[in-house]
Design an enzyme around this catalytic site. Sequence first.
Site, PDB file in Angstrom:
ATOM      1  N   LYS A  94       0.810  -1.215  -0.218  1.00 36.63           N
ATOM      2  CA  LYS A  94       0.048   0.090  -0.055  1.00 36.63           C
ATOM      3  C   LYS A  94       0.977   1.291  -0.060  1.00 36.63           C
ATOM      4  O   LYS A  94       1.993   1.119   0.393  1.00 36.63           O
ATOM      5  CB  LYS A  94      -0.872  -0.026   1.104  1.00 36.63           C
ATOM      6  CG  LYS A  94      -0.400  -0.201   2.661  1.00 36.63           C
ATOM      7  CD  LYS A  94       0.600   0.355   3.145  1.00 36.63           C
ATOM      8  CE  LYS A  94       0.805   1.743   3.390  1.00 36.63           C
ATOM      9  NZ  LYS A  94       2.153   2.276   4.350  1.00 36.63           N
ATOM     10  N   TYR A 177      -4.627   3.930   6.242  1.00 41.88           N
ATOM     11  CA  TYR A 177      -5.314   2.932   7.040  1.00 41.88           C
ATOM     12  C   TYR A 177      -6.616   3.315   7.508  1.00 41.88           C
ATOM     13  O   TYR A 177      -7.374   2.462   7.832  1.00 41.88           O
ATOM     14  CB  TYR A 177      -4.413   2.714   8.296  1.00 41.88           C
ATOM     15  CG  TYR A 177      -3.397   1.866   7.964  1.00 41.88           C
ATOM     16  CD1 TYR A 177      -3.058   0.349   7.934  1.00 41.88           C
ATOM     17  CD2 TYR A 177      -2.010   2.511   7.489  1.00 41.88           C
ATOM     18  CE1 TYR A 177      -2.067  -0.329   7.457  1.00 41.88           C
ATOM     19  CE2 TYR A 177      -0.768   1.698   7.023  1.00 41.88           C
ATOM     20  CZ  TYR A 177      -0.901   0.329   7.219  1.00 41.88           C
ATOM     21  OH  TYR A 177       0.160  -0.496   6.972  1.00 41.88           O
TER      22      TYR A 177
HETATM   23  P1  NAD Z   1      12.290   1.101   2.675  1.00 41.00           P
HETATM   24  O1  NAD Z   1      12.953   2.385   2.196  1.00 41.00           O
HETATM   25  O2  NAD Z   1      13.033   0.745   3.872  1.00 41.00           O
HETATM   26  O3  NAD Z   1      12.704   0.331   1.536  1.00 41.00           O
HETATM   27  C1  NAD Z   1      12.599   0.562   0.099  1.00 41.00           C
HETATM   28  C2  NAD Z   1      13.286  -0.652  -0.793  1.00 41.00           C
HETATM   29  O4  NAD Z   1      13.335  -0.205  -2.167  1.00 41.00           O
HETATM   30  C3  NAD Z   1      14.966  -0.728  -0.311  1.00 41.00           C
HETATM   31  O5  NAD Z   1      15.357  -1.999  -0.291  1.00 41.00           O
HETATM   32  C4  NAD Z   1      15.650   0.191  -1.309  1.00 41.00           C
HETATM   33  O6  NAD Z   1      16.779  -0.054  -1.678  1.00 41.00           O
HETATM   34  C5  NAD Z   1      14.488  -0.034  -2.584  1.00 41.00           C
HETATM   35  N1  NAD Z   1      14.485   0.811  -3.765  1.00 41.00           N
HETATM   36  C6  NAD Z   1      14.850   0.702  -5.178  1.00 41.00           C
HETATM   37  N2  NAD Z   1      14.730   1.608  -5.703  1.00 41.00           N
HETATM   38  C7  NAD Z   1      14.873   2.614  -4.971  1.00 41.00           C
HETATM   39  C8  NAD Z   1      14.638   4.175  -5.180  1.00 41.00           C
HETATM   40  N3  NAD Z   1      14.825   4.652  -6.357  1.00 41.00           N
HETATM   41  N4  NAD Z   1      14.591   5.096  -4.089  1.00 41.00           N
HETATM   42  C9  NAD Z   1      14.388   4.487  -2.755  1.00 41.00           C
HETATM   43  N5  NAD Z   1      14.562   2.937  -2.520  1.00 41.00           N
HETATM   44  C10 NAD Z   1      14.771   2.037  -3.792  1.00 41.00           C
HETATM   45  O7  NAD Z   1      10.817   1.301   2.580  1.00 41.00           O
HETATM   46  P2  NAD Z   1       9.646   0.322   3.326  1.00 41.00           P
HETATM   47  O8  NAD Z   1       9.483   0.869   4.498  1.00 41.00           O
HETATM   48  O9  NAD Z   1      10.370  -0.976   3.153  1.00 41.00           O
HETATM   49  O10 NAD Z   1       8.457   0.622   2.203  1.00 41.00           O
HETATM   50  C11 NAD Z   1       8.388  -0.084   0.996  1.00 41.00           C
HETATM   51  C12 NAD Z   1       7.091  -0.049   0.606  1.00 41.00           C
HETATM   52  O11 NAD Z   1       6.180  -0.873   1.576  1.00 41.00           O
HETATM   53  C13 NAD Z   1       6.298   1.107   0.771  1.00 41.00           C
HETATM   54  O12 NAD Z   1       5.111   1.240  -0.540  1.00 41.00           O
HETATM   55  C14 NAD Z   1       5.491   1.325   2.128  1.00 41.00           C
HETATM   56  O13 NAD Z   1       4.332   2.068   1.905  1.00 41.00           O
HETATM   57  C15 NAD Z   1       4.975  -0.326   2.085  1.00 41.00           C
HETATM   58  N6  NAD Z   1       5.076  -0.359   3.602  1.00 41.00           N
HETATM   59  C16 NAD Z   1       3.735  -1.078   3.980  1.00 41.00           C
HETATM   60  C17 NAD Z   1       3.750  -1.614   5.290  1.00 41.00           C
HETATM   61  C18 NAD Z   1       2.516  -2.310   5.893  1.00 41.00           C
HETATM   62  O14 NAD Z   1       2.127  -2.544   7.029  1.00 41.00           O
HETATM   63  N7  NAD Z   1       1.499  -2.877   4.993  1.00 41.00           N
HETATM   64  C19 NAD Z   1       4.775  -1.163   6.172  1.00 41.00           C
HETATM   65  C20 NAD Z   1       5.899  -0.659   5.865  1.00 41.00           C
HETATM   66  C21 NAD Z   1       6.137  -0.146   4.528  1.00 41.00           C
END
Ligand code: NAD
Length: 324
Positions: A94, A177
Amino acid sequence: MVGLGSYSEGELGPALKETKHCHLAGIVSGSEDKRKRWRKEYDIPESNIYCYEGFDSIKDNSAIDIIYVVLPNSMHKEYVIRASQAGKHVICEKPLACTVEECDEMIAACRRAGVMLSVGYRLHFDPFNLQMMRLAREKAYGNVKRISASHGLRSAQGWRLDKELAGGGPLMDVGIYCVNAGRYITDLEPIAVHAREGEKKDKKKFATIEESLTWTMEYPNGVTAECSCSYSQYGNHLRIEADNGWFEIAPSFSYSGLKGNTSDGKMDIEPINQQAAQMDDFALAIIDKRSTPVPGEMGRQDMKIIEAIYESMKSGRRVEIHET
Ligand code: NAD
Protein backbone atom coordinates in the site's frame (compact mmCIF):
# COMPACT_ATOMS: atom_id res chain seq x y z
CA MET A 1 10.01 -10.37 -2.99
CA VAL A 2 11.06 -7.20 -4.78
CA GLY A 3 12.76 -4.53 -2.66
CA LEU A 4 14.49 -5.69 0.48
CA GLY A 5 14.01 -2.56 2.59
CA SER A 6 12.84 -2.23 6.16
CA TYR A 7 9.36 -3.71 5.73
CA SER A 8 10.68 -6.75 3.87
CA GLU A 9 13.55 -7.21 6.28
CA GLY A 10 11.65 -6.57 9.51
CA GLU A 11 8.24 -8.08 8.77
CA LEU A 12 7.60 -9.88 5.49
CA GLY A 13 10.76 -12.01 5.41
CA PRO A 14 10.31 -13.24 9.01
CA ALA A 15 6.57 -13.78 8.37
CA LEU A 16 7.46 -16.03 5.40
CA LYS A 17 9.15 -18.34 7.90
CA GLU A 18 5.74 -18.82 9.54
CA THR A 19 3.54 -19.20 6.46
CA LYS A 20 2.06 -22.61 5.62
CA HIS A 21 0.97 -22.15 2.01
CA CYS A 22 3.84 -20.09 0.58
CA HIS A 23 7.52 -19.56 1.19
CA LEU A 24 10.19 -17.13 0.11
CA ALA A 25 11.26 -18.64 -3.21
CA GLY A 26 13.23 -15.73 -4.66
CA ILE A 27 14.37 -12.14 -4.22
CA VAL A 28 15.05 -9.05 -6.34
CA SER A 29 17.49 -6.50 -4.97
CA GLY A 30 19.94 -3.94 -6.30
CA SER A 31 22.39 -4.66 -3.51
CA GLU A 32 24.82 -7.53 -3.83
CA ASP A 33 25.34 -7.49 -0.10
CA LYS A 34 21.60 -7.91 0.57
CA ARG A 35 21.26 -10.61 -2.08
CA LYS A 36 24.03 -12.58 -0.36
CA ARG A 37 22.64 -12.07 3.13
CA TRP A 38 19.07 -13.03 2.16
CA ARG A 39 20.21 -16.00 0.13
CA LYS A 40 21.90 -17.42 3.19
CA GLU A 41 19.19 -16.47 5.70
CA TYR A 42 16.34 -17.94 3.62
CA ASP A 43 18.23 -20.68 1.84
CA ILE A 44 17.28 -19.39 -1.62
CA PRO A 45 18.79 -21.13 -4.68
CA GLU A 46 21.09 -18.96 -6.81
CA SER A 47 18.72 -19.40 -9.79
CA ASN A 48 16.04 -17.45 -7.89
CA ILE A 49 18.17 -14.42 -7.03
CA TYR A 50 17.67 -11.39 -9.27
CA CYS A 51 18.87 -7.83 -9.66
CA TYR A 52 16.48 -5.22 -11.09
CA GLU A 53 18.02 -5.48 -14.58
CA GLY A 54 17.24 -9.20 -14.71
CA PHE A 55 13.72 -8.80 -13.29
CA ASP A 56 11.78 -9.63 -16.47
CA SER A 57 13.47 -13.02 -16.86
CA ILE A 58 11.45 -14.20 -13.81
CA LYS A 59 8.87 -15.13 -16.46
CA ASP A 60 10.99 -18.20 -17.22
CA ASN A 61 11.21 -19.26 -13.57
CA SER A 62 8.50 -21.75 -12.68
CA ALA A 63 9.67 -21.84 -9.04
CA ILE A 64 8.15 -18.39 -8.53
CA ASP A 65 4.35 -17.99 -8.52
CA ILE A 66 3.83 -14.64 -6.79
CA ILE A 67 5.77 -11.39 -6.99
CA TYR A 68 5.49 -9.15 -3.91
CA VAL A 69 6.33 -5.50 -4.72
CA VAL A 70 7.74 -3.76 -1.63
CA LEU A 71 9.26 -0.68 -3.25
CA PRO A 72 8.75 3.08 -2.80
CA ASN A 73 5.20 4.03 -3.88
CA SER A 74 6.14 5.66 -7.19
CA MET A 75 7.74 2.39 -8.35
CA HIS A 76 4.68 0.21 -7.66
CA LYS A 77 3.07 0.75 -11.05
CA GLU A 78 6.11 -0.19 -13.12
CA TYR A 79 6.91 -3.32 -11.12
CA VAL A 80 3.33 -4.55 -10.84
CA ILE A 81 2.90 -4.24 -14.60
CA ARG A 82 6.22 -5.97 -15.28
CA ALA A 83 5.33 -8.72 -12.79
CA SER A 84 2.00 -9.26 -14.56
CA GLN A 85 3.79 -9.41 -17.90
CA ALA A 86 6.03 -12.11 -16.43
CA GLY A 87 2.80 -14.07 -15.86
CA LYS A 88 3.02 -13.98 -12.06
CA HIS A 89 0.34 -13.18 -9.49
CA VAL A 90 1.10 -9.97 -7.66
CA ILE A 91 0.91 -8.53 -4.17
CA CYS A 92 1.65 -4.82 -4.11
CA GLU A 93 2.29 -2.84 -0.97
CA LYS A 94 0.00 0.00 0.00
CA PRO A 95 -0.74 2.53 -1.36
CA LEU A 96 -1.39 0.60 -4.57
CA ALA A 97 0.00 3.54 -6.57
CA CYS A 98 0.26 7.33 -6.53
CA THR A 99 -2.88 8.10 -8.58
CA VAL A 100 -6.16 6.45 -9.58
CA GLU A 101 -4.97 6.50 -13.18
CA GLU A 102 -1.93 4.42 -12.28
CA CYS A 103 -4.12 1.98 -10.32
CA ASP A 104 -6.33 1.55 -13.38
CA GLU A 105 -3.34 0.73 -15.57
CA MET A 106 -2.08 -1.84 -13.05
CA ILE A 107 -5.48 -3.50 -12.65
CA ALA A 108 -5.94 -3.62 -16.43
CA ALA A 109 -2.46 -5.12 -16.94
CA CYS A 110 -3.12 -7.88 -14.39
CA ARG A 111 -6.52 -8.59 -15.90
CA ARG A 112 -4.99 -8.80 -19.39
CA ALA A 113 -2.31 -11.18 -18.16
CA GLY A 114 -4.84 -13.33 -16.27
CA VAL A 115 -3.06 -12.90 -12.93
CA MET A 116 -4.43 -11.87 -9.54
CA LEU A 117 -3.52 -8.55 -7.95
CA SER A 118 -3.81 -7.91 -4.23
CA VAL A 119 -2.74 -5.09 -1.91
CA GLY A 120 -0.68 -5.59 1.25
CA TYR A 121 -3.63 -4.66 3.48
CA ARG A 122 -2.54 -6.88 6.38
CA LEU A 123 -5.22 -5.60 8.79
CA HIS A 124 -7.92 -7.49 6.90
CA PHE A 125 -6.35 -10.60 8.45
CA ASP A 126 -5.71 -9.17 11.91
CA PRO A 127 -8.08 -10.59 14.55
CA PHE A 128 -8.52 -7.23 16.36
CA ASN A 129 -9.53 -5.39 13.19
CA LEU A 130 -11.63 -8.38 12.11
CA GLN A 131 -13.47 -8.14 15.43
CA MET A 132 -14.14 -4.42 14.78
CA MET A 133 -15.54 -5.34 11.34
CA ARG A 134 -17.71 -8.06 12.88
CA LEU A 135 -19.08 -5.86 15.69
CA ALA A 136 -20.01 -3.19 13.13
CA ARG A 137 -21.50 -5.60 10.59
CA GLU A 138 -23.52 -7.55 13.15
CA LYS A 139 -24.66 -4.32 14.83
CA ALA A 140 -23.51 -5.72 18.17
CA TYR A 141 -23.93 -2.25 19.67
CA GLY A 142 -26.64 -1.08 17.29
CA ASN A 143 -26.11 1.04 14.22
CA VAL A 144 -22.69 2.62 13.80
CA LYS A 145 -22.97 6.41 14.15
CA ARG A 146 -19.47 7.78 14.20
CA ILE A 147 -15.97 6.57 13.43
CA SER A 148 -12.81 8.19 14.64
CA ALA A 149 -9.38 7.11 13.48
CA SER A 150 -5.88 8.48 13.67
CA HIS A 151 -2.51 7.26 12.51
CA GLY A 152 0.69 9.18 12.91
CA LEU A 153 4.36 8.49 13.42
CA ARG A 154 7.48 10.56 13.74
CA SER A 155 10.01 8.28 12.07
CA ALA A 156 9.38 9.06 8.38
CA GLN A 157 12.53 9.74 6.39
CA GLY A 158 14.13 9.27 2.96
CA TRP A 159 11.77 8.71 0.02
CA ARG A 160 8.69 9.11 2.28
CA LEU A 161 9.42 12.86 2.51
CA ASP A 162 9.70 13.24 -1.27
CA LYS A 163 6.41 13.71 -3.12
CA GLU A 164 7.95 12.40 -6.36
CA LEU A 165 8.65 9.01 -4.77
CA ALA A 166 5.88 8.82 -2.17
CA GLY A 167 3.03 10.43 -4.11
CA GLY A 168 2.15 12.49 -1.02
CA GLY A 169 2.78 12.67 2.70
CA PRO A 170 1.42 10.87 5.76
CA LEU A 171 -1.99 10.47 4.10
CA MET A 172 -0.46 8.11 1.51
CA ASP A 173 1.60 6.24 4.07
CA VAL A 174 -0.35 6.03 7.33
CA GLY A 175 -3.60 7.97 6.82
CA ILE A 176 -4.53 5.34 4.23
CA TYR A 177 -5.23 2.95 7.13
CA CYS A 178 -7.99 5.29 8.36
CA VAL A 179 -9.40 5.56 4.82
CA ASN A 180 -9.44 1.78 4.49
CA ALA A 181 -10.90 1.28 7.99
CA GLY A 182 -13.82 3.56 7.06
CA ARG A 183 -14.72 1.06 4.36
CA TYR A 184 -14.33 -2.11 6.43
CA ILE A 185 -16.39 -0.66 9.26
CA THR A 186 -19.24 0.72 7.13
CA ASP A 187 -19.05 -1.61 4.09
CA LEU A 188 -19.70 1.61 2.15
CA GLU A 189 -17.82 4.11 0.05
CA PRO A 190 -17.79 7.74 1.30
CA ILE A 191 -19.86 10.22 -0.68
CA ALA A 192 -17.88 13.29 0.36
CA VAL A 193 -14.74 14.37 2.21
CA HIS A 194 -13.60 17.57 3.83
CA ALA A 195 -9.93 18.02 4.72
CA ARG A 196 -7.69 20.55 6.38
CA GLU A 197 -3.91 20.58 6.33
CA GLY A 198 -2.23 20.94 9.73
CA GLU A 199 0.27 23.65 10.46
CA LYS A 200 3.65 22.99 8.82
CA LYS A 201 6.08 23.39 11.72
CA ASP A 202 9.09 22.06 9.80
CA LYS A 203 8.86 23.73 6.41
CA LYS A 204 12.18 22.34 5.20
CA LYS A 205 11.51 18.68 6.07
CA PHE A 206 7.98 18.84 4.70
CA ALA A 207 8.75 21.03 1.69
CA THR A 208 6.89 18.84 -0.84
CA ILE A 209 4.37 17.01 1.36
CA GLU A 210 1.87 17.74 4.13
CA GLU A 211 3.17 17.35 7.69
CA SER A 212 -0.27 16.49 9.06
CA LEU A 213 -3.85 16.41 7.95
CA THR A 214 -7.33 16.06 9.44
CA TRP A 215 -10.33 15.07 7.40
CA THR A 216 -13.92 13.91 7.58
CA MET A 217 -15.52 11.23 5.42
CA GLU A 218 -19.31 11.18 4.99
CA TYR A 219 -21.09 7.93 4.19
CA PRO A 220 -24.48 7.61 2.44
CA ASN A 221 -26.17 6.29 5.62
CA GLY A 222 -25.24 9.40 7.61
CA VAL A 223 -22.20 7.88 9.37
CA THR A 224 -19.21 10.19 9.59
CA ALA A 225 -15.54 9.34 10.08
CA GLU A 226 -13.26 11.90 11.72
CA CYS A 227 -9.67 11.10 10.81
CA SER A 228 -6.18 12.46 11.20
CA CYS A 229 -2.68 11.51 10.15
CA SER A 230 0.70 13.01 10.81
CA TYR A 231 4.46 12.69 10.43
CA SER A 232 5.09 14.80 13.52
CA GLN A 233 2.57 13.49 16.03
CA TYR A 234 1.93 9.91 17.14
CA GLY A 235 -1.56 8.53 16.65
CA ASN A 236 -2.91 4.98 16.40
CA HIS A 237 -6.56 4.37 17.17
CA LEU A 238 -9.85 3.29 15.67
CA ARG A 239 -13.01 3.98 17.67
CA ILE A 240 -16.62 3.36 16.76
CA GLU A 241 -19.60 4.97 18.47
CA ALA A 242 -22.85 3.08 17.92
CA ASP A 243 -26.44 3.50 19.14
CA ASN A 244 -25.98 1.38 22.26
CA GLY A 245 -22.26 1.44 23.00
CA TRP A 246 -18.77 1.80 21.61
CA PHE A 247 -15.81 -0.36 20.58
CA GLU A 248 -12.24 0.62 19.88
CA ILE A 249 -8.72 -0.61 19.29
CA ALA A 250 -5.61 1.31 20.26
CA PRO A 251 -3.04 0.76 18.99
CA SER A 252 -5.14 -0.28 16.01
CA PHE A 253 -2.83 -0.23 12.98
CA SER A 254 0.44 -1.65 14.34
CA TYR A 255 1.98 -5.03 13.48
CA SER A 256 1.62 -6.21 17.08
CA GLY A 257 0.61 -5.05 20.53
CA LEU A 258 -2.97 -4.23 19.50
CA LYS A 259 -5.47 -3.79 22.31
CA GLY A 260 -9.24 -3.67 22.12
CA ASN A 261 -11.96 -2.31 24.38
CA THR A 262 -15.71 -2.05 24.23
CA SER A 263 -18.37 -0.43 26.38
CA ASP A 264 -18.76 -3.95 27.85
CA GLY A 265 -15.08 -4.37 28.71
CA LYS A 266 -11.81 -5.58 27.23
CA MET A 267 -11.59 -7.60 24.00
CA ASP A 268 -10.08 -11.00 24.68
CA ILE A 269 -8.25 -11.77 21.46
CA GLU A 270 -5.17 -13.83 20.67
CA PRO A 271 -2.82 -11.89 18.34
CA ILE A 272 -1.41 -13.54 15.21
CA ASN A 273 1.29 -12.73 12.66
CA GLN A 274 -0.71 -10.45 10.35
CA GLN A 275 1.67 -10.67 7.40
CA ALA A 276 1.87 -14.47 7.51
CA ALA A 277 -1.95 -14.65 7.52
CA GLN A 278 -2.16 -12.14 4.67
CA MET A 279 0.32 -13.98 2.44
CA ASP A 280 -1.11 -17.42 3.25
CA ASP A 281 -4.58 -16.19 2.33
CA PHE A 282 -3.36 -14.94 -1.04
CA ALA A 283 -1.61 -18.26 -1.72
CA LEU A 284 -4.83 -20.11 -0.83
CA ALA A 285 -6.90 -17.76 -3.00
CA ILE A 286 -4.70 -18.73 -5.96
CA ILE A 287 -4.81 -22.45 -5.13
CA ASP A 288 -8.58 -22.40 -4.51
CA LYS A 289 -9.22 -20.13 -7.51
CA ARG A 290 -11.20 -17.67 -5.40
CA SER A 291 -10.91 -13.90 -5.11
CA THR A 292 -8.78 -12.16 -2.50
CA PRO A 293 -10.49 -10.01 0.16
CA VAL A 294 -7.93 -7.28 -0.60
CA PRO A 295 -7.94 -6.93 -4.40
CA GLY A 296 -6.31 -4.21 -6.50
CA GLU A 297 -9.76 -2.64 -6.89
CA MET A 298 -9.80 -1.92 -3.14
CA GLY A 299 -6.46 -0.15 -3.43
CA ARG A 300 -7.89 1.87 -6.30
CA GLN A 301 -10.96 2.90 -4.28
CA ASP A 302 -8.71 4.11 -1.46
CA MET A 303 -6.67 6.10 -3.96
CA LYS A 304 -9.85 7.71 -5.25
CA ILE A 305 -10.72 8.84 -1.72
CA ILE A 306 -7.15 10.01 -1.12
CA GLU A 307 -7.26 12.11 -4.30
CA ALA A 308 -10.53 13.70 -3.08
CA ILE A 309 -8.96 14.39 0.34
CA TYR A 310 -5.99 16.13 -1.30
CA GLU A 311 -8.36 18.12 -3.53
CA SER A 312 -10.29 19.25 -0.46
CA MET A 313 -7.06 20.04 1.40
CA LYS A 314 -6.02 22.36 -1.44
CA SER A 315 -9.38 24.04 -2.04
CA GLY A 316 -10.51 24.10 1.60
CA ARG A 317 -13.90 22.93 0.38
CA ARG A 318 -16.00 19.79 0.87
CA VAL A 319 -15.43 17.49 -2.11
CA GLU A 320 -18.07 15.04 -3.29
CA ILE A 321 -16.99 11.62 -4.52
CA HIS A 322 -18.94 10.12 -7.37
CA GLU A 323 -18.97 6.53 -8.50
CA THR A 324 -16.67 5.77 -11.43
P1 NAD B 1 12.36 1.18 2.57
O1 NAD B 1 12.88 2.52 2.17
O2 NAD B 1 12.82 0.62 3.86
O3 NAD B 1 12.68 0.11 1.44
C1 NAD B 1 12.51 0.39 0.07
C2 NAD B 1 13.33 -0.57 -0.74
O4 NAD B 1 13.26 -0.20 -2.10
C3 NAD B 1 14.82 -0.58 -0.36
O5 NAD B 1 15.30 -1.88 -0.35
C4 NAD B 1 15.47 0.19 -1.49
O6 NAD B 1 16.80 -0.21 -1.73
C5 NAD B 1 14.57 -0.17 -2.67
N1 NAD B 1 14.64 0.81 -3.75
C6 NAD B 1 14.78 0.47 -5.04
N2 NAD B 1 14.84 1.59 -5.79
C7 NAD B 1 14.73 2.63 -4.96
C8 NAD B 1 14.72 4.05 -5.16
N3 NAD B 1 14.81 4.60 -6.37
N4 NAD B 1 14.61 4.84 -4.06
C9 NAD B 1 14.50 4.32 -2.84
N5 NAD B 1 14.47 2.97 -2.59
C10 NAD B 1 14.61 2.14 -3.66
O7 NAD B 1 10.78 1.28 2.52
P2 NAD B 1 9.74 0.31 3.23
O8 NAD B 1 9.37 0.88 4.53
O9 NAD B 1 10.21 -1.08 3.18
O10 NAD B 1 8.46 0.52 2.27
C11 NAD B 1 8.35 -0.11 1.01
C12 NAD B 1 6.87 -0.21 0.63
O11 NAD B 1 6.19 -0.98 1.63
C13 NAD B 1 6.14 1.14 0.59
O12 NAD B 1 5.19 1.13 -0.44
C14 NAD B 1 5.43 1.22 1.93
O13 NAD B 1 4.25 2.01 1.90
C15 NAD B 1 5.12 -0.24 2.18
N6 NAD B 1 5.01 -0.57 3.61
C16 NAD B 1 3.91 -1.22 4.03
C17 NAD B 1 3.77 -1.55 5.35
C18 NAD B 1 2.55 -2.30 5.82
O14 NAD B 1 2.35 -2.40 7.02
N7 NAD B 1 1.77 -2.87 4.92
C19 NAD B 1 4.76 -1.20 6.27
C20 NAD B 1 5.89 -0.54 5.81
C21 NAD B 1 6.00 -0.23 4.47
